[in-house]
Design a protein around this motif. Structure first.
Motif, PDB file in Angstrom:
ATOM      1  N   PRO A  61       0.603  -0.629  -0.253  1.00  0.00           N
ATOM      2  CA  PRO A  61       0.391   0.426   0.095  1.00  0.00           C
ATOM      3  C   PRO A  61       0.686   1.440  -0.276  1.00  0.00           C
ATOM      4  O   PRO A  61       0.473   2.202  -0.307  1.00  0.00           O
ATOM      5  N   HIS A  69      -0.421   2.121  -8.828  1.00  0.00           N
ATOM      6  CA  HIS A  69      -0.889   1.090  -9.201  1.00  0.00           C
ATOM      7  C   HIS A  69      -0.165  -0.134 -10.021  1.00  0.00           C
ATOM      8  O   HIS A  69       0.829  -1.320  -9.540  1.00  0.00           O
ATOM      9  N   THR A 112      -2.311  -7.444  -3.382  1.00  0.00           N
ATOM     10  CA  THR A 112      -2.384  -6.675  -2.728  1.00  0.00           C
ATOM     11  C   THR A 112      -2.973  -5.403  -3.259  1.00  0.00           C
ATOM     12  O   THR A 112      -4.011  -4.605  -3.727  1.00  0.00           O
ATOM     13  N   ALA A 116      -6.685  -4.143  -4.716  1.00  0.00           N
ATOM     14  CA  ALA A 116      -7.298  -2.422  -4.067  1.00  0.00           C
ATOM     15  C   ALA A 116      -7.851  -2.244  -5.577  1.00  0.00           C
ATOM     16  O   ALA A 116      -8.812  -1.771  -5.252  1.00  0.00           O
ATOM     17  N   THR A 184      -5.002   5.389  -4.920  1.00  0.00           N
ATOM     18  CA  THR A 184      -4.597   5.073  -3.505  1.00  0.00           C
ATOM     19  C   THR A 184      -5.290   4.439  -2.147  1.00  0.00           C
ATOM     20  O   THR A 184      -6.024   4.962  -1.246  1.00  0.00           O
ATOM     21  N   ALA A 187      -3.368   2.828   3.194  1.00  0.00           N
ATOM     22  CA  ALA A 187      -2.667   1.412   4.132  1.00  0.00           C
ATOM     23  C   ALA A 187      -3.594   1.494   5.924  1.00  0.00           C
ATOM     24  O   ALA A 187      -3.664   2.528   6.329  1.00  0.00           O
ATOM     25  N   LEU A 395      -5.507  -6.159   2.435  1.00  0.00           N
ATOM     26  CA  LEU A 395      -6.872  -4.998   2.378  1.00  0.00           C
ATOM     27  C   LEU A 395      -8.179  -5.564   1.289  1.00  0.00           C
ATOM     28  O   LEU A 395      -8.830  -5.695   1.290  1.00  0.00           O
TER      29      LEU A 395
END
Length: 406
Positions: A61, A69, A112, A116, A184, A187, A395
């Motif tokens: 994250p 990403h 992750t 996301a 984003t 976290a 996540l």
């Protein structure tokens, strides 16, 4: 169909990632035997994988927030590719452990980022269908990864290079997609004590899940060789375990929603101990018996993580669920880091049956602890719906969106 097409690039990256990195554990075990590594050294490779996995979960994250990403995905995939391709350049167990840390970080980091991305694109109306497809793709890729090992020769440049090529190919679908990158996600704070505070039994359950599944998947190939399986049979042996776990999710989920989840968890521990005893007792009766006991072991052990997380979420508020998911996965990683080294050392000292004795002992301990917890407090009256919970990233809690109405 529109939903499937919109996520096609993500799901293809998942499949390629599973094929490239999911086969490295059994291939490393078989290669280690071929190269004369000790069983403890081979177990260390599995422990190193989960240590790298934890690093990837924690770092991903933050890296997404820095470079985005797609670039973060490329960085983790590059680390995984290097970890694979360098194996036969440096034939040393310590070096391989470091390379496995890179592969573990790749798996956690890439998952992750994918989760996301999914979380940013799904809506409440499409979440259930998207997660259903995601689970099928993930389990299917994992199953295929085990089968691939049956056609690869251990300790050869070709085998590791092929896995590295497939891992690198996972870059293509996501990086060339024209879909706009999501914002984003923040976290989650990592508070392992939160899991124990919400449910000590759930915390113990995810640790036991990490111990049993990691020991089998990372050290299972050594056990298979010790009981007489050939290298190509190891692939089917591990695939039987994964398939058994996948098949068990629906009936176990139905039971966990209908009855006290602590009771379901305790019965899973009982049957897991029985599965361990059955595996030891029938190991000399041929290949079919060994495969059936591997499938039985998967049926009884793989759902424990999802049942434990569902029980923990019964005591959490909506605002706590993401951090609770992260805390539970951290505890799972602790069990998974320790167990391959312990199981491999036991096999070296006492023979192959000792791996299952170790796992059975852990499950009997969970059974006793569950009995104590049932006396400590009653079952919650308002429960979340059971869902199959992948152990993929911190996540995952955002993507599952557990609540009382789901």
């Amino acid at each position: 169909m529109r939903l499937l097409i919109s996520f096609a690039a993500l799901f293809l990256s998942v499949v390629l990632l599973q094929l490239g990195t999911g086969g490295v554990a059994p291939l490393d075990a078989l290669s280690g035997v071929e190269l004369g590594f000790s069983t403890a050294e081979i177990g260390t490779l599995g422990s190193a994988h989960f240590f790298g996995f934890f690093i990837g979960c924690w770092w991903a994250p933050r890296l997404m927030g820095t470079v985005g990403h797609s670039r973060a995905f490329a960085a983790f995939t590059a680390a995984g590719t290097i970890g694979l391709i360098a194996h036969m350049m440096i034939v040393d167990p310590i070096a391989w452990a470091l390379l496995r840390m890179a592969s573990g970080a790749c798996v956690a980091g890439c998952y992750t980022i994918i989760e996301a991305w999914l979380q940013a694109k799904v809506t409440n109306e499409t979440r259930g269908r998207a997660m259903g497809i995601y689970r099928i793709v993930d389990v299917g890729g994992s199953l295929a990864a085990q089968l691939v090992i049956g056609v690869l020769s251990p300790a050869t440049y070709f085998s590791y290079n092929l896995l590295a090529i497939i891992c690198c190919a996972a870059l293509l679908p996501l990086t060339v997609s024209r879909a706009e990158q999501p914002d984003t996600p923040e976290a989650p704070r990592l508070r392992p004590s939160m899991a124990w505070a919400k449910s000590p039994l759930a915390a113990a359950g995810v640790i036991v899940s990490g111990v049993s599944t990691a020991a089998f998947r990372m050290v299972g190939p050594i056990y298979g060789i010790e009981v007489g399986l050939s290298a190509d049979m190891i692939a089917l042996f591990l695939a039987a375990f994964v398939l058994g776990g996948a098949v068990a999710q629906f009936p176990v989920g139905w039971l966990a929603d209908k009855y006290d989840r602590r009771t379901v968890l305790m019965w899973l521990s009982v049957t897991a101990a029985v599965a361990c005893g059955t595996a030891v007792a029938l190991s000399g009766l041929g290949i079919v018996a060994i495969f059936l006991t591997a499938g039985f072991f998967g049926i009884t052990t793989m759902p424990i993580y999802s049942v434990s997380t569902a029980h923990a979420h019964d005591f959490a508020t909506d605002e706590e669920r993401v951090e609770l998911s992260a805390a539970l996965m951290f505890l799972y990683a602790l069990g998974a880091i320790a167990s391959p080294l312990i199981a491999s050392s036991l096999i070296a000292w006492f023979g192959p049956a000792s791996m299952f004795v170790f796992i059975a002992t852990i499950h009997l301990g969970l059974l006793a602890f569950g009995a104590l917890r049932m006396r400590a407090r009653p079952a919650p009256s308002d429960r979340t719906r059971y869902v199959y919970t992948p152990r993929t990233s911190f996540l995952i809690g955002r993507l599952l969106k557990r609540n009382g109405e789901d």
